[in-house]
Design a protein around this motif. Structure first.
Motif, short mmCIF file in Angstrom:
data_model
loop_
_atom_site.label_atom_id
_atom_site.label_comp_id
_atom_site.label_asym_id
_atom_site.label_seq_id
_atom_site.Cartn_x
_atom_site.Cartn_y
_atom_site.Cartn_z
N ASP A 30 -13.35 5.56 9.55
CA ASP A 30 -12.08 4.92 9.23
C ASP A 30 -10.93 5.93 9.24
OD1 ASP A 30 -13.22 2.41 8.96
OD2 ASP A 30 -13.55 2.65 6.80
N LEU A 34 -7.55 5.55 11.50
CA LEU A 34 -6.19 5.68 10.98
C LEU A 34 -5.43 6.78 11.70
CD1 LEU A 34 -6.68 5.23 7.14
CD2 LEU A 34 -5.42 3.74 8.68
N ARG A 71 -2.99 -1.59 7.57
CA ARG A 71 -3.98 -0.84 6.79
C ARG A 71 -3.35 -0.14 5.59
NH1 ARG A 71 -5.50 -2.01 11.49
NH2 ARG A 71 -7.66 -2.29 12.07
N LEU A 120 -8.82 -6.71 4.91
CA LEU A 120 -8.37 -5.33 5.00
C LEU A 120 -8.38 -4.63 3.64
CD1 LEU A 120 -5.55 -5.34 7.71
CD2 LEU A 120 -7.76 -4.18 7.78
N TRP A 123 -11.81 -3.57 3.38
CA TRP A 123 -11.96 -2.38 4.23
C TRP A 123 -11.45 -1.15 3.46
CZ3 TRP A 123 -7.75 0.61 5.63
CH2 TRP A 123 -8.02 1.64 6.53
N ALA A 124 -10.31 -1.27 2.79
CA ALA A 124 -9.72 -0.14 2.07
C ALA A 124 -10.65 0.37 0.96
CB ALA A 124 -8.36 -0.52 1.50
#
Length: 129
Positions: A30, A34, A71, A120, A123-124
């Motif tokens: 990830d 980013l 994100r 999301l 996901w974080a």
């Protein structure tokens, strides 16, 4: 940030983002995702500053910036949902969110908490399935 040559063959420069080894390990791929989105957004910014930009180049810059913003917003929203965030005063929250009004911060937090957790946000927090 400091810059170091990424490769003599391609004559590119590389921005280095200082992260602790533990952070890099926690982020895994990830972090690379980013970084790629951030690089695309920075490239778009450079294009805007250096001259004529094609529609295709703008579309790529917009897509990268949008993916990065989505994100980053998820990181902010997931942070607001954490139990410790309840201890942040509305005044401090307004300051952290760059808002002039604590009432606006309070309203935004309430609105967020009324909505379900997004994919999301999962996901974080590393809980996306």
């Amino acid at each position: 940030m400091s810059t170091d040559p990424a490769s003599d063959n391609h004559r590119q420069e590389q921005l280095l983002v200082p992260l602790a080894a533990e952070d890099v390990a926690a982020l895994g791929s990830d972090g690379e995702q980013l970084a790629a989105l951030f690089a695309t957004a920075l490239h778009g910014l450079a294009l805007l500053r250096t001259g004529p930009v094609s529609a295709a180049e703008l579309a790529v810059a917009i897509e990268g910036a949008t993916g990065l913003l989505e994100r980053l917003e998820a990181v902010r929203d997931a942070s607001l949902r954490q139990p410790a965030a309840k201890d942040i005063s509305h005044a401090d929250l307004a300051k952290a969110m760059h808002l002039e009004s604590r009432a606006t911060a309070q309203s935004r937090r309430r609105t967020l908490l009324r909505n379900p957790v997004s994919d999301l946000e999962r996901w974080a927090t590393g809980t996306a399935g």
